[in-house]
Design an enzyme around this catalytic site. Sequence first.
Site, PDB file in Angstrom:
ATOM      1  CG  ASP A  30      -2.157   0.844   0.999  1.00  0.00           C
ATOM      2  OD1 ASP A  30      -3.233   0.254   0.767  1.00  0.00           O
ATOM      3  OD2 ASP A  30      -2.046   2.094   1.006  1.00  0.00           O
ATOM      4  CB  THR A 120     -15.731  -3.836  -8.797  1.00  0.00           C
ATOM      5  OG1 THR A 120     -15.847  -4.808  -7.772  1.00  0.00           O
ATOM      6  CG2 THR A 120     -16.951  -3.887  -9.686  1.00  0.00           C
ATOM      7  CE  LYS A 223     -17.841  -7.124  -7.907  1.00  0.00           C
ATOM      8  NZ  LYS A 223     -17.547  -7.522  -6.570  1.00  0.00           N
ATOM      9  CB  CYS A 279     -20.194  -3.210  -3.705  1.00  0.00           C
ATOM     10  SG  CYS A 279     -18.555  -3.621  -3.136  1.00  0.00           S
TER      11      CYS A 279
HETATM   12  C1  UDX Z   1     -21.806  -6.830  -1.926  1.00  0.00           C
HETATM   13  C2  UDX Z   1     -21.916  -8.184  -2.654  1.00  0.00           C
HETATM   14  O1  UDX Z   1     -22.773  -9.049  -1.917  1.00  0.00           O
HETATM   15  C3  UDX Z   1     -20.552  -8.793  -2.844  1.00  0.00           C
HETATM   16  O2  UDX Z   1     -20.663 -10.001  -3.574  1.00  0.00           O
HETATM   17  C4  UDX Z   1     -19.721  -7.780  -3.616  1.00  0.00           C
HETATM   18  O3  UDX Z   1     -18.493  -8.256  -3.984  1.00  0.00           O
HETATM   19  C5  UDX Z   1     -19.605  -6.490  -2.833  1.00  0.00           C
HETATM   20  O4  UDX Z   1     -20.923  -5.979  -2.635  1.00  0.00           O
HETATM   21  P1  UDX Z   1     -21.511  -5.980   0.570  1.00  0.00           P
HETATM   22  O5  UDX Z   1     -21.429  -4.600   0.003  1.00  0.00           O
HETATM   23  O6  UDX Z   1     -20.553  -6.376   1.628  1.00  0.00           O
HETATM   24  O7  UDX Z   1     -21.326  -7.068  -0.606  1.00  0.00           O
HETATM   25  O8  UDX Z   1     -22.979  -6.136   1.148  1.00  0.00           O
HETATM   26  P2  UDX Z   1     -24.201  -7.157   1.067  1.00  0.00           P
HETATM   27  O9  UDX Z   1     -24.159  -8.094   2.191  1.00  0.00           O
HETATM   28  O10 UDX Z   1     -24.330  -7.743  -0.273  1.00  0.00           O
HETATM   29  O11 UDX Z   1     -25.404  -6.116   1.354  1.00  0.00           O
HETATM   30  C6  UDX Z   1     -25.522  -4.926   0.560  1.00  0.00           C
HETATM   31  C7  UDX Z   1     -26.655  -4.065   1.045  1.00  0.00           C
HETATM   32  O12 UDX Z   1     -27.903  -4.651   0.748  1.00  0.00           O
HETATM   33  C8  UDX Z   1     -26.683  -3.792   2.549  1.00  0.00           C
HETATM   34  O13 UDX Z   1     -26.977  -2.420   2.755  1.00  0.00           O
HETATM   35  C9  UDX Z   1     -27.795  -4.679   3.077  1.00  0.00           C
HETATM   36  O14 UDX Z   1     -28.400  -4.160   4.235  1.00  0.00           O
HETATM   37  C10 UDX Z   1     -28.756  -4.665   1.891  1.00  0.00           C
HETATM   38  N1  UDX Z   1     -29.596  -5.874   1.801  1.00  0.00           N
HETATM   39  C11 UDX Z   1     -29.042  -7.090   1.570  1.00  0.00           C
HETATM   40  C12 UDX Z   1     -30.974  -5.755   1.882  1.00  0.00           C
HETATM   41  O15 UDX Z   1     -31.516  -4.649   2.067  1.00  0.00           O
HETATM   42  N2  UDX Z   1     -31.746  -6.870   1.749  1.00  0.00           N
HETATM   43  C13 UDX Z   1     -31.219  -8.095   1.516  1.00  0.00           C
HETATM   44  O16 UDX Z   1     -31.982  -9.068   1.398  1.00  0.00           O
HETATM   45  C14 UDX Z   1     -29.820  -8.213   1.435  1.00  0.00           C
END
Ligand code: UDX
Length: 484
Positions: A30, A120, A223, A279
């Site tokens: 880094d 990504t 992705k 993401c």
């Molecule tokens: C996401 C993807 O899942 C992962 O594969 C990718 O590489 C990065 O982005 P992350 O950002 O860690 O991962 O969060 P994730 O667990 O997927 O949840 C994303 C958002 O969706 C959260 O704010 C969560 O509260 C919301 N969510 C998730 C819902 O509102 N309902 C659901 O059923 C699932």
Amino acid sequence: MRIAVVGSGYVGLVSAACFAEIGHNVVSIDNDPDKITALERGEVPIHELHLSELLDRHHNHRLRFSTSLGDSIRDAEAIFITVGTPQSETGEADLSYVESVAREMASALRGQQLVVEKSTVPVNTCDSLRRALVLNGAPSQSFSVASNPEFLREGTAVVDFLYPDRIVIGADDEFSRTVLSKIYAPLANGTYYRQREAIRLHNGVYDRAPIIVTNAKSAELIKHASNAFLAMKISFINAVANISESVGADIQQVCAGIGSDSRIGPKFLNAGIGYGGSCFPKDVQAFRMVSEQCNYEFGLLKEVTKINTEQQRLFVKKVQSALWTLRGKKLGVLGLAFKGETDDVRESPAIAIVNALVKEGATARAYDPAAMRRAADLLPKEGMTFASNPYDAAVGCDALLILTEWREFAALDLERVRRALRHPIVVDGRNLFDPEKASRAGLIYYSIGRPACMPDRSLLTGQEEDYAATSHRIESPLSAGATS
Ligand code: UDX
């Protein structure tokens, strides 16, 4: 194998620790000297299950840290790029960090080395990366470029890495395919899972990781399309939840019915206040820009974002509707992180909602098990205080709002919550509680896509009973939308 990972953020640090865990010699690089010094001291900059354990286990054995890109990549057989690709002002992914790594890397590449894009990125980035490396002096015979997108969820990133649904190898030549297959062999052939010290998966049987081999462009598309699809699933169910609430149905029963169709599946169908994080919001937007560049109007993605933003506004309306007016109201807030079990507040719907409520004249007293420090910078300085535990957040409040799906909150003692509140109102943006239980605890309970629940009258004081009697009706989310 000898692996360099450029960028020690969420993805980079987890990947570096996991590559060391499956037997490789890894250097995590880094350009922030403070971050590297802290990592060398044994500090773990992010809240991630199993990460400390892996860093402890491998640091100074199979894992080291460095600020020097050139020196560190010289001997590496594979160099993974895991630097940030933030959203630019136009909505596209800003690839300037990737480009600057390529520039710095070009002169140090020698011999047969594989450069792997793991951040990504939009489709065609591997091609641009290849060109940038050659343009900056890397002999074109000295390297190959491949795509190996990550699918790590924050909070479970280590387990996601070690027990993936799939590993996508996006390779345009045999050398890239061979190197990436060798790197992931301990997961693909299952030898890792048979090791005594392997990180264990708590539920489920897992014996080998599925590998999908594609060309680089397809991997890049996988992705963006995966994240856009997941975001769409959330927006879809949120839209259905609004209808469900208007007609008096129960979104959880609806989800059970929808999700039992094996073509749809039950996961990622939790209605709430919308998705956030580093993401989904950015990737949906970036994918839309990619489609525009292909002269294709992907209107569905615009709608996904619109429903998501609207969901936050409808929640603010719901709180207002439950309290009649917001000015001067004291609100307890549980959850600031964008989802449970993480300290990340980037694009958190909870933060947007608290800001909107305070702007409307309410005051907020918030508690989050891990995200309060990070959230403080994004929240108003006035009208905002922080609590030391969930019950403390509820003390003397006109209502308690649930904004993040922390497991800890789902286990709250609702009777104790009720005793702490000034008025027994809970507005749950994550559907954490069983409405009947909330009612038995004496709460007026509003959630998403389910009918509001009134408390068991026998539990209320006279004043609370009057309050409940006047609170029996909350506007449906759709009529709340129409009046704005
Ligand atoms: C996401 C993807 O899942 C992962 O594969 C990718 O590489 C990065 O982005 P992350 O950002 O860690 O991962 O969060 P994730 O667990 O997927 O949840 C994303 C958002 O969706 C959260 O704010 C969560 O509260 C919301 N969510 C998730 C819902 O509102 N309902 C659901 O059923 C699932």
